[in-house]
Design a protein around this motif. Structure first.
Motif, short mmCIF file in Angstrom:
data_model
loop_
_atom_site.label_atom_id
_atom_site.label_comp_id
_atom_site.label_asym_id
_atom_site.label_seq_id
_atom_site.Cartn_x
_atom_site.Cartn_y
_atom_site.Cartn_z
N SER A 19 0.83 -1.21 0.00
CA SER A 19 0.00 0.00 0.00
C SER A 19 0.86 1.25 0.00
N ALA A 20 2.06 1.18 0.59
CA ALA A 20 2.95 2.34 0.57
C ALA A 20 3.48 2.58 -0.84
N LEU A 21 3.66 1.50 -1.61
CA LEU A 21 4.13 1.64 -2.98
C LEU A 21 3.05 2.16 -3.92
N ALA A 22 1.80 1.99 -3.56
CA ALA A 22 0.70 2.46 -4.39
C ALA A 22 0.68 3.98 -4.38
N GLU A 23 0.91 4.56 -5.52
CA GLU A 23 0.96 6.01 -5.63
C GLU A 23 -0.36 6.54 -6.12
N VAL A 24 -0.75 7.67 -5.56
CA VAL A 24 -1.97 8.33 -6.00
C VAL A 24 -1.63 9.28 -7.15
N TRP A 25 -2.39 9.18 -8.22
CA TRP A 25 -2.24 10.05 -9.38
C TRP A 25 -3.57 10.77 -9.58
N TYR A 26 -3.52 11.93 -10.22
CA TYR A 26 -4.72 12.73 -10.44
C TYR A 26 -4.92 12.99 -11.92
N VAL A 27 -6.19 13.02 -12.32
CA VAL A 27 -6.53 13.31 -13.70
C VAL A 27 -6.37 14.81 -13.94
N LYS A 28 -5.60 15.15 -14.99
CA LYS A 28 -5.43 16.56 -15.36
C LYS A 28 -5.42 16.65 -16.87
#
Length: 190
Positions: A19-28
């Motif tokens: 879960s620490a490796l899972a990165e959050v990305w955002y739609v832009k």
């Protein structure tokens, strides 16, 4: 210590690491609209709104696309529309229109053309601006440049200054002739 505690601790540690490796990305997106989510056949299976937080499945991502799940549907999204920093709310550009004029420079020698309040581009075969946008261009041969000004909302171009001389451009083409000159173009708004 009981035999089952060690495997449980290892499993818990692995889960925390994953879960620490899972990165959050955002739609832009550049226009503030949704981005298409596609399946393996490239069929659109969903639309993800600007600013949505996503966690790509690293095991199914490629260099070009991220595998994500949104509203219970999974598919691929181009990395071009994902950023790691949460984007600010989208605001439409305040510019309402663009005005362009062709500046033809003829003569002998070297020239330098610079513009303030707009951009310079070379003219293509169809007479349109194309290629890289410059604020200054240097050249040796006669050339046709397109000067494009982005006119802010509720404003108009008042006049153009060419080497400090005020011109009201009625025509969209301006021919300049000279030798070894630096040409400065300034677009002045009302």
């Amino acid at each position: 210590m009981k035999k089952w505690i060690f495997p449980v601790l290892v499993l818990l540690l692995v889960c925390l690491c994953v879960s620490a490796l899972a990165e959050v990305w955002y739609v832009k997106t550049p226009n503030g609209k949704t981005v298409n989510m596609r399946d393996t056949s490239r069929k659109v299976v969903g639309h993800i709104p600007y600013g949505t937080a996503l966690v790509p499945d690293s095991g199914k991502c490629t260099e070009l696309v991220a595998y994500v799940t949104y509203n219970g549907v999974s598919g691929y999204v181009s990395w071009n529309y994902l950023v790691q920093d949460e984007p600010a709310p989208y605001k439409k550009s305040s510019s309402s229109k663009k005005e362009a004029a062709v500046v033809e420079v003829y003569g002998e020698g070297q020239y330098s053309v610079s513009v303030t309040g707009g951009v310079l581009q070379f003219q293509n075969k169809k007479g349109k601006a194309s290629g890289t946008k410059y604020s200054e261009v240097k050249f040796d041969d006669p050339v046709s440049l397109v000067v494009t000004a982005t006119v802010p909302k509720k404003q108009k171009i008042d006049y153009w200054l060419i080497n400090g001389v005020k011109l009201q451009l009625k025509s969209k083409t301006l021919a300049l002739v000279g030798e070894d000159e630096d040409i400065t173009i300034e677009i002045v708004y009302k």
